[in-house]
Write a protein that holds these residues in place. Sequence first.
Motif, PDB file in Angstrom:
ATOM      1  N   ALA A 324       0.841  -1.185   0.167  1.00 13.82           N
ATOM      2  CA  ALA A 324       0.058  -0.093   0.055  1.00 13.82           C
ATOM      3  C   ALA A 324       0.996   1.328  -0.056  1.00 13.82           C
ATOM      4  CB  ALA A 324      -0.856   0.087   1.421  1.00 13.82           C
ATOM      5  N   LEU A 325       2.246   1.309   0.394  1.00  8.95           N
ATOM      6  CA  LEU A 325       2.811   2.452   0.638  1.00  8.95           C
ATOM      7  C   LEU A 325       3.520   2.583  -0.942  1.00  8.95           C
ATOM      8  CD1 LEU A 325       4.742   1.553   3.781  1.00  8.95           C
ATOM      9  CD2 LEU A 325       3.241   3.401   3.393  1.00  8.95           C
ATOM     10  N   ALA A 326       3.529   1.630  -1.832  1.00 14.36           N
ATOM     11  CA  ALA A 326       4.407   1.928  -3.080  1.00 14.36           C
ATOM     12  C   ALA A 326       3.604   2.799  -3.963  1.00 14.36           C
ATOM     13  CB  ALA A 326       4.265   0.577  -3.774  1.00 14.36           C
ATOM     14  N   THR A 327       4.349   3.730  -4.392  1.00 13.26           N
ATOM     15  CA  THR A 327       3.642   4.783  -5.204  1.00 13.26           C
ATOM     16  C   THR A 327       4.118   4.643  -6.803  1.00 13.26           C
ATOM     17  OG1 THR A 327       5.884   6.267  -4.858  1.00 13.26           O
ATOM     18  CG2 THR A 327       3.551   6.530  -3.466  1.00 13.26           C
ATOM     19  N   LYS A 328       3.489   5.221  -7.685  1.00 15.12           N
ATOM     20  CA  LYS A 328       3.998   5.040  -9.166  1.00 15.12           C
ATOM     21  C   LYS A 328       5.035   5.625  -9.658  1.00 15.12           C
ATOM     22  CE  LYS A 328      -0.949   4.632 -10.970  1.00 15.12           C
ATOM     23  NZ  LYS A 328      -2.002   5.137 -11.704  1.00 15.12           N
ATOM     24  N   ASN A 329       5.448   6.803  -8.829  1.00 20.14           N
ATOM     25  CA  ASN A 329       6.607   7.570  -8.938  1.00 20.14           C
ATOM     26  C   ASN A 329       7.861   7.233  -8.540  1.00 20.14           C
ATOM     27  OD1 ASN A 329       6.214   8.649  -6.610  1.00 20.14           O
ATOM     28  ND2 ASN A 329       6.057  10.628  -7.377  1.00 20.14           N
ATOM     29  N   GLY A 330       7.718   6.002  -7.462  1.00 22.06           N
ATOM     30  CA  GLY A 330       8.839   5.664  -6.804  1.00 22.06           C
ATOM     31  C   GLY A 330       9.182   6.104  -5.328  1.00 22.06           C
ATOM     32  N   MET A 331       8.338   7.221  -5.092  1.00 26.18           N
ATOM     33  CA  MET A 331       8.527   7.985  -4.046  1.00 26.18           C
ATOM     34  C   MET A 331       7.956   7.248  -2.635  1.00 26.18           C
ATOM     35  SD  MET A 331      10.680  10.473  -4.676  1.00 26.18           S
ATOM     36  CE  MET A 331      10.582  11.321  -3.313  1.00 26.18           C
ATOM     37  N   ALA A 332       8.526   7.442  -1.652  1.00 24.66           N
ATOM     38  CA  ALA A 332       8.151   6.556  -0.277  1.00 24.66           C
ATOM     39  C   ALA A 332       7.659   7.906   0.660  1.00 24.66           C
ATOM     40  CB  ALA A 332       9.175   6.119   0.481  1.00 24.66           C
ATOM     41  N   PRO A 333       6.189   7.546   0.963  1.00 25.15           N
ATOM     42  CA  PRO A 333       5.806   8.530   2.080  1.00 25.15           C
ATOM     43  C   PRO A 333       6.351   8.694   3.508  1.00 25.15           C
ATOM     44  CG  PRO A 333       4.368   6.810   1.897  1.00 25.15           C
ATOM     45  CD  PRO A 333       5.495   6.528   0.981  1.00 25.15           C
ATOM     46  N   GLY A 334       6.374   9.449   4.040  1.00 27.79           N
ATOM     47  CA  GLY A 334       6.718   9.361   5.509  1.00 27.79           C
ATOM     48  C   GLY A 334       5.553   8.489   6.160  1.00 27.79           C
ATOM     49  N   THR A 335       5.941   7.530   7.033  1.00 24.48           N
ATOM     50  CA  THR A 335       5.231   6.493   7.665  1.00 24.48           C
ATOM     51  C   THR A 335       5.176   6.674   9.325  1.00 24.48           C
ATOM     52  OG1 THR A 335       7.016   5.090   8.058  1.00 24.48           O
ATOM     53  CG2 THR A 335       5.781   5.054   6.056  1.00 24.48           C
ATOM     54  N   VAL A 336       4.221   6.183   9.959  1.00 28.07           N
ATOM     55  CA  VAL A 336       3.989   6.408  11.496  1.00 28.07           C
ATOM     56  C   VAL A 336       4.044   4.961  11.953  1.00 28.07           C
ATOM     57  CG1 VAL A 336       2.123   7.047  12.985  1.00 28.07           C
ATOM     58  CG2 VAL A 336       2.101   7.988  10.704  1.00 28.07           C
ATOM     59  N   LEU A 337       4.699   4.760  12.881  1.00 26.16           N
ATOM     60  CA  LEU A 337       4.826   3.668  13.746  1.00 26.16           C
ATOM     61  C   LEU A 337       3.857   3.596  15.021  1.00 26.16           C
ATOM     62  CD1 LEU A 337       8.673   3.083  14.075  1.00 26.16           C
ATOM     63  CD2 LEU A 337       7.091   1.967  12.508  1.00 26.16           C
ATOM     64  N   VAL A 338       2.871   2.389  14.823  1.00 27.01           N
ATOM     65  CA  VAL A 338       1.930   2.291  16.035  1.00 27.01           C
ATOM     66  C   VAL A 338       2.288   0.951  16.698  1.00 27.01           C
ATOM     67  CG1 VAL A 338      -0.282   2.174  16.862  1.00 27.01           C
ATOM     68  CG2 VAL A 338       0.087   3.844  15.238  1.00 27.01           C
TER      69      VAL A 338
END
Length: 406
Positions: A324-338
């Motif tokens: 779900a984190l994969a993007t078409k432009n290869g960029m990675a979003p910031g993520t949250v750890l819970v």
Amino acid sequence: MATRRTPRTADARSAPLLTRAALNRALLARQYLLVRATVPVVTLVDHLVGLQAQLPRSPYTALWSRLAGFRHTDLSEALLDRRVARIAVMRGTIHLVTADDALVLPGLTAPLYERDLRQNVVHGAALRTLDLAELTEAARALVEAEPRVSTELGGLLAERWPDVAPGSLAYGARGTLPLVQVTPRGVWGRSGATTWTTTRAWFGAERAAGAPDLADPDVRAAELERLVLRYLAAFGPASVADVQTWSGLRGLAAVVDGLRERLVTFRAEPGPGSASGRELVDLPDAPRPDAEVPAPVRFLADFDNLTLSHADRTRVVSEEHRRALATKNGMAPGTVLVDGRVAGTWAVTRERLDPGGVRARRELATLTVRTFEPVEPATRTELLAEAEGLVRFVADDAAEHRAVLA
């Protein structure tokens, strides 16, 4: 947890089992994501063997989540003082590393770049027609005379090789030289084009001459062993495949085998379709907290090494969420750890508070958290409290700040 040294010939199936939850807590402890560290910036960057840093601002977020009381100036001053620098090393990506590592890691990871120069689909064919040693020395002279942006470097090299595209020439230079991205790029609140010079020019010929001689096979072997041990200190317990994923290097099984007497061995919890767990190695005295130790909410930068440095990443993110984190432009979003695991993403947006006004621009910065699944009220409160601190940090120039959970 009891540990024991395991000889090379021992059956890994008899080694102690580490659950995915136990691996998670061990990783968080070593990354200072259970409790923020109280050490200088350079000390933490050294311990982590660098921070992924494709985007200049990313290490600031990574350090804010790992260092108590971290300020922008703590890193900016280290960059300006040349105690740390941004340079391409592990996995062929830009990392923020200490000066000492900038003088060693490019040589250790050079096989990555050599392989890419032969196989690159855009530049490989052109570069195979050149004497790369000659290109390297020509490029070295240019960037050591003064730092250059890639387009300028490529154009100057094209005066000597007019039949080769300037972009390919610059790419070849970046793949054969240890090139630092010089300041002010990377300094908080300042900007600048990506401008390159060599580590020798940036840190000084005398300091560069004192770096390990990686042309000596024994020295190189010792430095590879040290690299594996440092990886385990920051990312272990881990398999050989994990170390190779993090570094981008191949053939590290022999290096790990040479370290067996200095390591302990575990089994990973079997995954779906796996009859037996993978072998993991670790430093005997490295922290391995109880799997039930509470893990606070933490925000990770885009491309954070926590999520990229293992072949099996299920200790921090499920396969479903990783996809779900994969993007078409290869960029990675910031993520949250819970509870220690990737549970969502975050992003900051800005809007003018006085559109069309004539006074100085005033903006509202909003950090929006999007979780993959609904969270409990207590977790929501913790998420928003941490998000409010982060938005004030990453958007310190905004007039107002807010955090929302979408």
